[in-house]
Design a protein around this motif. Structure first.
Motif, PDB file in Angstrom:
ATOM      1  N   ASP A 183       0.825  -1.225   0.000  1.00 35.53           N
ATOM      2  CA  ASP A 183       0.000   0.000   0.000  1.00 35.53           C
ATOM      3  C   ASP A 183       0.856   1.272   0.000  1.00 35.53           C
ATOM      4  OD1 ASP A 183       1.041  -0.436   2.492  1.00 35.53           O
ATOM      5  OD2 ASP A 183      -0.724   0.271   3.582  1.00 35.53           O
ATOM      6  N   ASN A 184       2.153   1.154  -0.272  1.00 38.00           N
ATOM      7  CA  ASN A 184       3.036   2.330  -0.202  1.00 38.00           C
ATOM      8  C   ASN A 184       3.831   2.433  -1.504  1.00 38.00           C
ATOM      9  OD1 ASN A 184       4.997   4.282   0.458  1.00 38.00           O
ATOM     10  ND2 ASN A 184       4.971   3.656   2.613  1.00 38.00           N
ATOM     11  N   LEU A 185       3.844   3.583  -2.059  1.00 41.74           N
ATOM     12  CA  LEU A 185       4.540   3.806  -3.336  1.00 41.74           C
ATOM     13  C   LEU A 185       6.052   3.833  -3.179  1.00 41.74           C
ATOM     14  CD1 LEU A 185       2.399   6.433  -5.239  1.00 41.74           C
ATOM     15  CD2 LEU A 185       3.073   4.199  -6.060  1.00 41.74           C
ATOM     16  N   PHE A 186       6.497   4.098  -1.961  1.00 43.47           N
ATOM     17  CA  PHE A 186       7.929   4.322  -1.766  1.00 43.47           C
ATOM     18  C   PHE A 186       8.606   3.059  -1.242  1.00 43.47           C
ATOM     19  CE2 PHE A 186       5.800   8.392  -1.272  1.00 43.47           C
ATOM     20  CZ  PHE A 186       6.463   9.141  -2.214  1.00 43.47           C
ATOM     21  N   ALA A 187       9.670   2.644  -1.897  1.00 48.40           N
ATOM     22  CA  ALA A 187      10.446   1.481  -1.477  1.00 48.40           C
ATOM     23  C   ALA A 187      11.484   1.912  -0.451  1.00 48.40           C
ATOM     24  CB  ALA A 187      11.126   0.837  -2.674  1.00 48.40           C
ATOM     25  N   ILE A 188      11.698   1.064   0.541  1.00 49.52           N
ATOM     26  CA  ILE A 188      12.664   1.352   1.602  1.00 49.52           C
ATOM     27  C   ILE A 188      13.923   0.544   1.326  1.00 49.52           C
ATOM     28  CG2 ILE A 188      13.088   1.220   4.084  1.00 49.52           C
ATOM     29  CD1 ILE A 188       9.983   1.172   4.410  1.00 49.52           C
ATOM     30  N   VAL A 189      15.062   1.230   1.210  1.00 54.89           N
ATOM     31  CA  VAL A 189      16.336   0.545   0.983  1.00 54.89           C
ATOM     32  C   VAL A 189      16.858   0.058   2.326  1.00 54.89           C
ATOM     33  CG1 VAL A 189      18.674   0.740   0.128  1.00 54.89           C
ATOM     34  CG2 VAL A 189      16.824   1.991  -1.012  1.00 54.89           C
ATOM     35  N   LEU A 190      16.985  -1.282   2.437  1.00 61.00           N
ATOM     36  CA  LEU A 190      17.496  -1.831   3.687  1.00 61.00           C
ATOM     37  C   LEU A 190      19.008  -1.740   3.737  1.00 61.00           C
ATOM     38  CD1 LEU A 190      15.231  -5.006   4.091  1.00 61.00           C
ATOM     39  CD2 LEU A 190      15.039  -2.825   5.274  1.00 61.00           C
ATOM     40  N   LEU A 191      19.661  -2.138   2.649  1.00 61.19           N
ATOM     41  CA  LEU A 191      21.111  -2.014   2.576  1.00 61.19           C
ATOM     42  C   LEU A 191      21.539  -2.253   1.144  1.00 61.19           C
ATOM     43  CD1 LEU A 191      22.470  -5.169   2.468  1.00 61.19           C
ATOM     44  CD2 LEU A 191      21.613  -5.132   4.802  1.00 61.19           C
ATOM     45  N   LYS A 192      22.800  -1.943   0.902  1.00 61.25           N
ATOM     46  CA  LYS A 192      23.340  -2.138  -0.439  1.00 61.25           C
ATOM     47  C   LYS A 192      24.691  -2.807  -0.305  1.00 61.25           C
ATOM     48  CE  LYS A 192      23.890  -0.030  -4.915  1.00 61.25           C
ATOM     49  NZ  LYS A 192      24.912  -0.868  -5.322  1.00 61.25           N
ATOM     50  N   GLN A 193      24.853  -3.868  -1.105  1.00 61.86           N
ATOM     51  CA  GLN A 193      26.135  -4.557  -1.082  1.00 61.86           C
ATOM     52  C   GLN A 193      26.716  -4.569  -2.488  1.00 61.86           C
ATOM     53  OE1 GLN A 193      25.173  -8.505   0.371  1.00 61.86           O
ATOM     54  NE2 GLN A 193      24.742  -9.232  -1.681  1.00 61.86           N
ATOM     55  N   ALA A 194      27.929  -5.017  -2.574  1.00 63.05           N
ATOM     56  CA  ALA A 194      28.660  -4.879  -3.831  1.00 63.05           C
ATOM     57  C   ALA A 194      28.275  -5.938  -4.859  1.00 63.05           C
ATOM     58  CB  ALA A 194      30.159  -4.948  -3.550  1.00 63.05           C
TER      59      ALA A 194
END
Length: 1133
Positions: A395-406
């Motif tokens: 129900d939310n348009l915005f994605a939440i970035v949990l983390l980013k790896q290489a």
């Protein structure tokens, strides 16, 4: 499904047909007038085969792989070997259209335009048969369904009976070839559309195998594989590999996967239940979440829901249909939405097909998973190729970035509390992050998939390299072998996908539990154990927690293994803590003592100042040596107390042998005997009994008691003899049923006779040996019991119609009464009974023959015997008829035998008597007939049958109103006990004053008699010899004084007995006199034989008379007297 081209080649002419060698290594093509042989592995042309003069239309390989055949337009068929050599050629009248081998007997069928032929290796000639129409195809298949594709552009299916299955399916092209897969699961179809299409066995089109530049003339499947070869009109040969991808979905314990390309199977991984949903179209994608199931078909998406909220319910129904074609890489279903993944874009659609929102990602989406949430607000975990990991809410348009790896993401999972994230990257490394701090907690190599335990926050498992790896917290990894991919981890179950099958593997959580125990983390270890460990692991956890004084965890663990002993210890320690005790050394000492670590416990007791507890522990455990070492040279009072306890211990049965030895040395024989007897130590009892003096009666009697109890009567007898207790010895023999020893003892000590014979008789009676029991009662002097047993036996014999047994028992009863009659007080009553029972014995003995004659089909006696017996019974039954004896049977026998022997008058009398009696149905007709027929006979009896009185020489009538006595002299008849003929015996009595002994001595003298003068005179002359009767000689009467006594004429109706004097006795011969030597108080009976030459035998036991010949025969038959059953080898009378 997708097709991968393996190799391609091109021939110069059209490919009309092709065939695989059964092992799949070679491919034979029909191209022009040649056969081309290819290696299927790389498409190498091995050899062209020339043998036909015109176009080759067909080729077929035998199932055994030894030969193949080709048919051509030149009207010939050539048989080739597997070594590519032609071995046979035969022809038809027209071009060959098709050839096929029988898969069982390898017979070849070759078909031309107007006939077909059958050839087999065993036949020299080819048998041919005409056909009315052109044959275009022949094939031998194992499938039960016939698939037909025609140029009406239809595909049809038929049963072998000819009945069509389902409807025709439209093809939209002209088919030229059709072929089943090896197992019949799929169909290949090619033709004018210049491509080969894959269909299900039900005719559902699944996709294209390969597009070509000309018509496809032939296509076949390589045996037992997913390889397909295509032959075209322009000579192109294409070899494809079909790859069937796995289409599936998983949510917790439900796994859905595609089967047969058009079906979906939902499997419950816990209950192993399965349900099949038939879609009848190609299944492209599957998604499952809680009670929802989404299936994508080529033109629509079906959304199913469960019928109920039951966790084990497996019944799905269609909830919604989205009739729209979608192209997507991944499909996800939620409670109210479906999520489509298309490269970098995610679309959220409602179940009605309306797009509600869309998310655009920076990179390709590699992994997507629903992580739960309220209906309509579920969360998604998304992994991208660029290493970014996002959380999206529906129900939310915005994605939440949990983390980013290489590195790129391959697999993702979030822990139960959503605090940790596990990632598998493209380098097969498993990385675990803290979601809040983004910190990398640890990483592990060789991983292809990962799953967190849904019931334990700190546990995860990952698979890779053929191993399953389980990791708890930051402890080292525990490995075990496992093939496949881990897709779920619930408690102790790990869900593993291997190839196309999903399985639930039960994995004990022992290894991580022990890792926590090593670090004394008891509560965490308990949480792990709750997921599933063995009972041994639970016990180890309980012990470790107890030693660590973590009583809450220990109590839970001991409750799990139901160890009440340790639970009681924990409760006692907790109670003591409540009362204010705080000495942990004392608590730990109690724990060590319960665990059997006694020396460690003793040290802790001493350290805590409770040496007395250590001493109590050692003495309770009978460890007296350790107790002495513990005391050392301590307080004398303590040493004395220890010795006292050791003495108490000696009386305890836990160490009974040592106790017995100590008691014996102390002279406490009674207690030693008690222990030895209770434990069954016979050898020890024997030693004690033999060492004791015979004056010590009490312990010896105890020994004897235990010998009897332990089934050693020999030693008991020895003990009783030692103390001279004969009464107990007799009782022992009786109880152990050692009768021979008891009888021997009774002979020496008659006072114990009653104690022996009465139990012996009772034992015989209990074992159904009543006759022996009666004798034993009699021998014991228990005449009442003896008589009662005999009376019961007699009654039973009569009721059961065993009249010979009844006679025997009545005779025994009479002898019992005679024995009792020696008592003056009972003499008269017993003698009366004696005569009554003797009379009954004679009646039943005779009636036994009558009963057998009337009841059994064959007669065992001569007619004369039956005649005599029935007369005897009839004369004897003048008053009451005894129980069991039938007058009807007696009269019936008498009537029949009288009629047969010529005593018609007696027979008529018997039939008349029968008319007044109640006659059984079985005799009714015979008696009525006899009554009629007897009236045709003379009214007199045969003189041969008339009985003669040997005293007065009077012929007596056959029917005598006086009974069995002479009508003239009243002398009682003496009958043979076998034939019941009147014996030539006359009873005589002694003059007053002559005793039995004197009479016998007088008879034994045998005074010489005067020789009779012969009245015949012999005169001899020269020419003749004459014998003349001289009647002038006076016979001077008979010189036998006894005969003179017989000739005395009776004057009245009273019987006058024959009384003999001493002179008469002296004149008698011993062999002519028979004496019944009755025991007192009866007088002896004397009988004189009037026909000395006709021998008579008298039984010395029952005094019954027999003709000697009859008696000898009966004794030979029965080995005993037929009346009293005295055995011939029995010396006693």
């Amino acid at each position: 499904m997708r097709a991968v081209l393996t190799w391609r080649d091109k021939a110069e002419q059209c490919i009309y047909d092709l065939a695989f060698k059964p092992d799949g290594t070679q491919l034979i093509l029909a191209a022009g007038n040649r056969l081309l042989v290819y290696d299927t592995s790389d498409g190498t042309l091995l050899q062209p085969l020339k043998g036909h003069k015109d176009t080759v239309y067909c080729v077929a390989y035998a199932k055994d792989g030894k030969r193949f055949a080709s048919g051509s337009a030149d009207k010939s068929v050539i048989i080739w070997t597997s070594k590519l050599e032609g071995i046979l050629k035969y022809t038809h009248n027209d071009s060959i259209q098709c050839v096929s081998y029988n898969p069982v007997n390898h017979q070849l069928a070759s078909c031309s335009s107007n006939d077909f032929g059958l050839w087999s290796p065993e036949q020299k000639s080819v048998s041919k048969h005409k056909s009315s129409s052109k044959i275009t195809c022949c094939r031998e298949e194992h499938n039960d369904i016939l698939a037909v594709a025609d140029w009406g552009q239809k595909l049809s299916f038929y049963q072998l009976s000819g009945k069509q299955i389902g409807k025709d399916r439209s093809l939209n092209f002209d088919p030229c070839c059709i072929s089943y897969f090896t197992k019949g699961e799929y169909i290949l179809l090619g033709g004018s559309d210049k491509q080969v299409s894959l269909f299900t066995k039900d005719g559902v089109r699944l996709g294209t195998v390969g597009e070509q530049n000309s018509w496809v003339w032939t296509c076949k499947v390589k045996p037992d594989s997913n390889y397909v070869v295509v032959g075209c009109q322009d000579g192109t040969i294409s070899f494809y590999q079909l790859i069937f991808s796995t289409v599936h979905g998983l949510y917790k314990d439900r796994y859905a996967y595609r089967d047969s390309m058009t079906d979906v199977i939902v499997q419950h991984l816990i209950t192993e239940q399965k349900v099949r949903i038939k879609c009848k179209e190609l299944v492209k994608k599957i998604a499952i979440y809680k009670n929802r199931l989404a299936i994508q078909l080529p033109e629509k998406i079906l959304i199913y829901e469960l019928y109920s909220d039951d966790s084990s319910d497996m019944h799905y129904r269609v909830k919604e249909k989205i009739v729209k074609k979608f192209e997507c890489n991944l499909l996800v279903v939620c409670a109210d939405h479906i999520i489509l993944c298309q490269e970098k874009r995610l679309q959220c659609l409602s179940f009605s097909g309306v797009k509600e929102r869309e998310w655009q990602m920076e990179s390709l989406i590699r992994y997507i998973k629903v992580i739960g949430g309220p209906p309509g607000r579920e969360g998604l975990l998304v992994g991208l190729k660029n290493g970014q990991i996002l959380k999206i809410f529906v129900d939310n348009l915005f994605a939440i970035v949990l983390l980013k790896q290489a590195t790129a993401v391959r697999c993702l999972d979030m822990s139960a509390s959503r605090n940790k994230l596990a990632v598998v990257d493209e380098n097969d490394t498993c990385l675990v992050y803290d979601i809040h701090t983004k910190e990398l907690l640890f990483q592990e190599p060789n991983a292809n998939s990962v799953a967190w335990n849904t019931q334990c926050e700190d546990m995860l498992c990952f698979s890779g390299g053929g191993y399953l790896n389980i990791k708890a917290s930051t402890f080292p990894v525990h490995q075990q072998k496992l093939q496949g991919f881990v897709v779920g981890y619930n408690g102790s179950r790990i869900f593993c996908l291997h190839v196309f099958s999903m399985s639930a593997v039960e994995v004990p959580q022992s290894a991580p539990m022990y890792q926590y125990l090593d670090r004394k983390m008891f509560k965490e270890a308990y949480q792990i154990a709750c997921l599933g460990v063995t009972d041994t692991d639970w016990r180890e956890l309980a012990m470790e927690a107890l030693e660590g004084l973590e009583f809450d965890t220990a109590k839970k663990a001991f409750t799990r293994v139901q160890d009440l002993r340790y639970l009681e210890l924990i409760n006692s320690i907790e109670e003591r803590k409540k009362r204010g005790e705080t000495n942990n050394d004392l608590f730990l000492a109690d724990v060590f003592s319960y665990q059997g670590k006694f020396h460690e416990a003793a040290k802790l007791y001493r350290r805590s100042g409770h040496e007395n507890l250590a001493l109590d522990m050692y003495t309770d455990l009978r460890m007296f040596e350790y107790a002495k070492d513990f005391l050392g040279s301590g307080d004398p009072k303590e040493t004395k107390m220890l010795i006292t306890k050791q003495a108490d211990w000696a009386r305890n049965i836990n160490e009974p042998k040592a106790a017995v030895e100590m008691y014996i040395s102390a002279g406490e024989h009674v207690k030693a005997i008690e222990i030895s007897g209770d434990h069954g130590w016979v050898d020890m009892l024997i030693d004690i009994a033999r060492k004791l003096d015979k004056a010590e009666r009490e312990p010896l009697l105890m020994c004897a008691h235990y010998f009897k109890k332990l089934d050693n009567p020999g030693y008991a007898a020895e003990t009783y003899l030692k103390i001279g207790d004969l009464k107990s010895l007799v009782q022992l023999h009786v109880e152990t049923q050692r009768w021979d020893e008891a009888f021997a003892l009774g002979e020496k000590h008659p006072e114990f006779k009653d104690d022996i014979y009465v139990p012996y008789a009772q034992w015989l009676a209990e074992n159904d040996r009543f006759e022996e029991a009666q004798k034993a009662f009699h021998k014991a002097g228990r005449q009442g019991e003896a008589v009662r047993v005999l009376e019961q036996l007699t009654h039973n014999a009569v009721v059961e119609s065993r009249f010979n047994d009844a006679a025997y028992y009545y005779w025994m009863l009479s002898m019992q009464c005679l024995d009792i009659a020696q008592d003056p007080a009972q003499k008269d009553a017993m003698l009366s009974k004696f005569h009554h029972f003797q009379h009954l014995a004679e009646l039943y003995h005779g009636y036994h023959a009558i009963q057998r004659y009337t009841e059994e089909p064959f007669s065992f006696h001569l007619p004369e015997t039956l005649f005599n017996i029935s007369r005897f019974l009839l004369h004897s039954l003048t008053k009451d008829t005894p129980l069991g004896i039938s007058k009807v049977n007696t009269l019936f026998t008498l009537a029949k035998q009288s009629k047969a022997l010529g005593a018609y008058k007696l027979a008529r009398h018997a039939y008349d008597k029968l008319q007044g009696l109640q006659i059984p149905t079985r005799f009714q007709k015979s008696i009525e007939l006899g009554s009629l027929t007897i009236r045709s006979k003379p009214f007199h009896d045969s003189e041969e049958l008339v009985p003669l009185c040997y005293r007065c020489s009077t012929n007596n009538p056959l029917l005598n109103n006086l009974g069995n006595v002479c009508i003239n002299c009243r002398q009682p008849f003496v009958f043979s006990a076998s034939s019941y003929e009147v014996l030539h015996l006359v009873e005589f009595y002694l003059e007053e004053g002559i005793t039995d002994e004197e009479a016998v001595s007088l008879i034994d003298l045998e005074a010489p008699r005067h020789k009779r003068e012969n009245k015949w005179q012999e005169i001899t002359s020269n020419n003749s010899q004459t014998l003349r009767l001289d009647e002038t000689m006076d016979s001077m009467g008979d010189d036998d004084p006894f005969t003179a006594k017989l000739s005395f004429e009776q004057g009245g109706s009273e019987f006058v007995p024959v009384v003999v004097s001493r002179s008469v006795l002296r004149s008698m011969s011993r062999r002519d006199v028979l004496i019944k030597r009755w025991p007192p108080p009866l007088q002896w009976q004397y009988f004189r034989s009037l026909l000395p030459d006709a021998s008579i035998t008298m039984c010395p036991s029952c005094f019954q008379m027999f003709h000697s010949e009859d008696y000898e025969l009966l004794v030979l038959q029965h080995t005993c007297c037929p009346y009293c059953r005295r055995r011939i080898d029995d010396p006693s009378p």
